[in-house]
Motif scaffolding. Structure first.
Motif, PDB file in Angstrom:
ATOM      1  N   LEU A 209       6.731 -10.444 -13.111  1.00 31.32           N
ATOM      2  CA  LEU A 209       5.626 -10.994 -11.877  1.00 31.32           C
ATOM      3  C   LEU A 209       5.991 -10.748 -10.614  1.00 31.32           C
ATOM      4  CD1 LEU A 209       3.785 -13.954 -13.669  1.00 31.32           C
ATOM      5  CD2 LEU A 209       3.017 -11.464 -13.716  1.00 31.32           C
ATOM      6  N   LYS A 210       7.144 -11.180 -10.209  1.00 32.45           N
ATOM      7  CA  LYS A 210       7.612 -11.081  -8.760  1.00 32.45           C
ATOM      8  C   LYS A 210       7.790  -9.587  -8.325  1.00 32.45           C
ATOM      9  CE  LYS A 210      11.321 -13.956  -8.851  1.00 32.45           C
ATOM     10  NZ  LYS A 210      12.237 -14.629  -8.258  1.00 32.45           N
ATOM     11  N   LYS A 211       8.123  -8.798  -9.194  1.00 30.86           N
ATOM     12  CA  LYS A 211       8.285  -7.457  -8.896  1.00 30.86           C
ATOM     13  C   LYS A 211       7.134  -6.674  -8.826  1.00 30.86           C
ATOM     14  CE  LYS A 211      10.633  -3.156 -10.899  1.00 30.86           C
ATOM     15  NZ  LYS A 211       9.086  -2.373 -11.006  1.00 30.86           N
ATOM     16  N   ASP A 212       5.957  -7.009  -9.622  1.00 32.35           N
ATOM     17  CA  ASP A 212       4.789  -6.568  -9.555  1.00 32.35           C
ATOM     18  C   ASP A 212       4.130  -6.942  -8.394  1.00 32.35           C
ATOM     19  OD1 ASP A 212       4.930  -5.108 -11.934  1.00 32.35           O
ATOM     20  OD2 ASP A 212       4.072  -6.533 -12.970  1.00 32.35           O
ATOM     21  N   TRP A 213       4.311  -8.068  -7.891  1.00 34.29           N
ATOM     22  CA  TRP A 213       3.670  -8.620  -6.615  1.00 34.29           C
ATOM     23  C   TRP A 213       4.312  -7.895  -5.424  1.00 34.29           C
ATOM     24  CZ3 TRP A 213       4.169 -14.521  -8.067  1.00 34.29           C
ATOM     25  CH2 TRP A 213       3.141 -14.624  -8.880  1.00 34.29           C
ATOM     26  N   SER A 214       5.348  -7.502  -5.633  1.00 35.65           N
ATOM     27  CA  SER A 214       6.035  -6.859  -4.391  1.00 35.65           C
ATOM     28  C   SER A 214       5.631  -5.364  -4.402  1.00 35.65           C
ATOM     29  CB  SER A 214       7.703  -6.859  -4.621  1.00 35.65           C
ATOM     30  OG  SER A 214       8.221  -6.213  -5.615  1.00 35.65           O
ATOM     31  N   VAL A 215       5.428  -5.002  -5.490  1.00 38.71           N
ATOM     32  CA  VAL A 215       4.836  -3.456  -5.546  1.00 38.71           C
ATOM     33  C   VAL A 215       3.321  -3.525  -4.991  1.00 38.71           C
ATOM     34  CG1 VAL A 215       3.795  -1.734  -7.140  1.00 38.71           C
ATOM     35  CG2 VAL A 215       6.053  -2.679  -7.708  1.00 38.71           C
ATOM     36  N   LYS A 221       1.271  -2.430   2.628  1.00 38.06           N
ATOM     37  CA  LYS A 221       1.601  -2.263   3.906  1.00 38.06           C
ATOM     38  C   LYS A 221       1.620  -0.486   4.140  1.00 38.06           C
ATOM     39  CE  LYS A 221       5.818  -4.079   3.013  1.00 38.06           C
ATOM     40  NZ  LYS A 221       7.090  -4.349   3.528  1.00 38.06           N
ATOM     41  N   THR A 222       1.491   0.265   3.109  1.00 39.25           N
ATOM     42  CA  THR A 222       1.602   1.794   3.460  1.00 39.25           C
ATOM     43  C   THR A 222       0.170   2.301   3.050  1.00 39.25           C
ATOM     44  OG1 THR A 222       2.347   2.008   0.776  1.00 39.25           O
ATOM     45  CG2 THR A 222       4.003   2.073   2.532  1.00 39.25           C
ATOM     46  N   HIS A 223      -0.853   1.450   2.857  1.00 37.98           N
ATOM     47  CA  HIS A 223      -2.199   1.941   2.652  1.00 37.98           C
ATOM     48  C   HIS A 223      -3.192   1.103   3.451  1.00 37.98           C
ATOM     49  CE1 HIS A 223      -0.049   4.146  -0.471  1.00 37.98           C
ATOM     50  NE2 HIS A 223      -1.004   5.104  -0.628  1.00 37.98           N
ATOM     51  N   VAL A 224      -2.789   0.801   4.642  1.00 39.78           N
ATOM     52  CA  VAL A 224      -3.634  -0.412   5.628  1.00 39.78           C
ATOM     53  C   VAL A 224      -5.000   0.095   5.565  1.00 39.78           C
ATOM     54  CG1 VAL A 224      -3.828  -1.073   7.817  1.00 39.78           C
ATOM     55  CG2 VAL A 224      -1.576  -0.760   6.874  1.00 39.78           C
ATOM     56  N   ARG A 225      -5.482   1.391   5.600  1.00 37.14           N
ATOM     57  CA  ARG A 225      -7.102   1.672   5.742  1.00 37.14           C
ATOM     58  C   ARG A 225      -7.546   1.402   4.457  1.00 37.14           C
ATOM     59  NH1 ARG A 225      -4.618   6.477   8.037  1.00 37.14           N
ATOM     60  NH2 ARG A 225      -4.593   6.430  10.483  1.00 37.14           N
ATOM     61  N   VAL A 226      -6.781   1.737   3.473  1.00 37.98           N
ATOM     62  CA  VAL A 226      -7.608   1.407   2.009  1.00 37.98           C
ATOM     63  C   VAL A 226      -7.655  -0.143   1.885  1.00 37.98           C
ATOM     64  CG1 VAL A 226      -7.187   1.421  -0.470  1.00 37.98           C
ATOM     65  CG2 VAL A 226      -6.635   3.282   0.867  1.00 37.98           C
ATOM     66  N   VAL A 227      -6.578  -0.921   2.194  1.00 38.24           N
ATOM     67  CA  VAL A 227      -6.693  -2.267   2.094  1.00 38.24           C
ATOM     68  C   VAL A 227      -7.968  -2.981   3.173  1.00 38.24           C
ATOM     69  CG1 VAL A 227      -5.684  -4.492   2.431  1.00 38.24           C
ATOM     70  CG2 VAL A 227      -4.411  -2.611   1.198  1.00 38.24           C
ATOM     71  N   LEU A 228      -8.025  -2.267   4.325  1.00 36.00           N
ATOM     72  CA  LEU A 228      -8.903  -2.811   5.137  1.00 36.00           C
ATOM     73  C   LEU A 228     -10.295  -2.665   4.749  1.00 36.00           C
ATOM     74  CD1 LEU A 228     -10.000  -3.566   8.178  1.00 36.00           C
ATOM     75  CD2 LEU A 228      -9.681  -1.105   8.851  1.00 36.00           C
TER      76      LEU A 228
END
Length: 419
Positions: A209-215, A221-228
């Motif tokens: 689970l921790k590994k998946d959350w880090s993914v 972090k690398t898809h800021v526009r998508v997350v926004l």
């Protein structure tokens, strides 16, 4: 059979399953509300039903995506439909209110797992070129259920009881599961790398689970526009849920409408939603995804704003017609966007983790707007919420237009380079 016909045939199976389950959801929603109200004669007891869903989402969100991205999506969807059918069919025979709440909670947990599984399976089943059209038909299916479901429930209550309606809902999930068996077991869907899977076999569940959350965090972090854009859309929907929680109080205390007028308002809203969904299936192929999402959200929020300022039934009705008509456009744009922008191999994990944040913020906002309504009045609370929603929608529209222009520039520059 060519690939297009193959996809179209199975998309029809998936749409039929979605439509039947949505009609069943409306029957279940109305029936369980009336059943609890008749048992307790307490509005607070009914209100508890609406709190169980976000709590169930929060509890399942942490691990739902990890399961979805590693399991056969079709089999998982069938299993969850069967589980929901079994729990719903058992509800009319439960001896106590506490057991009913427990079963409703378990049904909500199964639904919270089903949603990311359905989304991930859709990405693998529907090619990019057809997703916008498919999502438009999903919106039409949902709006049809919005109209048909309450009508069927009303007919059932006229000739029978709420328990019968709940049993029919249970059978609707069985039929949905049967339709899902007509879908292919495996597709050329993206999956977690085999070497990664073998290394994961040695990891305990918490480490996984921790590994998946880090993914998910790395993706964010690398898809800021998508997350926004994802975040702004859900902020609009959270404000809508908060205002919906005061809907009955606003209609009765501010507009002073009768129960029959409120029922008429809901009917008109459903028809407008259905009309908007139908029209967008005709024109959606001509519209950019970002226009659907951005302008759809802006007009959706404008409808809420008109409703919040109303003192008369007709004005409130105009607001509801506008928001419900453009909700279909907004939803089609949103689902097409996330299906295209989030990799299929991790869409379950990403959307599940984000749904935890959504559920938490929704509960906080509903509590906050209710508190404002108590301290001041319902009108002030709804107007304030609608202004905030409209502002968020304006930011979403601006972000969508910026992203659309940015992508077009990239395409133009790539074309010039090739030439």
């Amino acid at each position: 059979m060519n690939l297009y016909v193959f996809r179209k045939k199975h998309a029809t199976f998936l749409l039929s399953s979605i439509g039947i389950s949505h009609i069943g959801d409306w029957i279940y929603l109305i029936a369980i509300n009336l059943m609890i109200l008749h048992m307790t004669e307490s509005p607070a007891a009914v209100g508890l039903l609406y709190i169980l869903r976000p709590i169930a989402t929060m509890l399942t969100a942490g691990f739902a995506g990890s399961i979805v991205d590693r399991m056969n999506k079709r089999n998982m969807m069938i299993m969850l439909d069967l589980i929901r059918a079994a729990f719903i069919l058992a509800i009319p025979f439960l001896p106590s209110l506490s057991l009913i709440y427990l079963f409703v909670f378990l049904i909500s947990m199964a639904s919270s797992l089903f949603e990311p599984a359905s989304l991930a399976y859709t990405v693998s089943l529907i090619p990019i070129s057809l997703r916008k059209k498919y999502n438009a038909w999903v919106a039409l299916t949902q709006s049809g259920a919005y109209v048909i479901g309450p009508a069927v429930a009303s007919g059932l209550f006229a000739v029978s009881t709420g328990k019968t309606a709940i049993l029919i809902n249970g059978f609707s999930f069985l039929l949905s599961a049967l339709l899902l068996t007509g879908l292919p077991k495996t597709l050329s869907e993206p999956s977690i790398d085999r070497l990664e899977e073998r290394s994961e076999e040695t990891m305990n569940k918490w480490s996984l689970l921790k590994k998946d959350w880090s993914v998910v965090w790395a993706f964010s972090k690398t898809h800021v526009r998508v997350v926004l854009i994802y975040g702004l859309f859900h902020a609009v929907m959270i404000m809508a849920a908060a205002m919906d929680s005061l809907e009955v109080a606003f209609i009765t205390q501010v507009i002073h409408s009768s129960d029959s007028q409120y029922s008429l308002l809901l009917s008109v809203t459903g028809i407008s939603f259905l009309l908007g969904s139908f029209i967008q299936t005709r024109i959606v192929h001509r519209m950019h995804t970002m226009i659907l999402l951005g302008f759809g959200a802006m007009l959706f929020s404008t409808g809420y704003f008109i409703y919040s300022l109303s003192h008369f039934f007709v004005i409130a009705g105009m607001g509801f017609v506008i928001l419900s008509f453009f909700q279909a456009f907004m939803n089609t744009g949103y689902f097409t966007f996330i299906q295209n922008e989030i990799p299929g191999s991790m869409i379950g994990r990403v959307t599940s983790v984000y749904s935890f944040v959504h559920a938490l913020l929704e509960m906080i906002m509903i509590w906050f707007i209710s508190h404002v309504a108590e301290l001041h009045n319902v009108k002030t609370a709804v107007v304030s919420a609608s202004l905030l929603q409209w502002t968020i929608a304006a930011l979403l529209l601006g972000s969508c237009m910026y992203l659309m222009i940015l992508k077009r520039r990239k395409v133009d520059s790539t074309t010039r380079f090739i030439q």
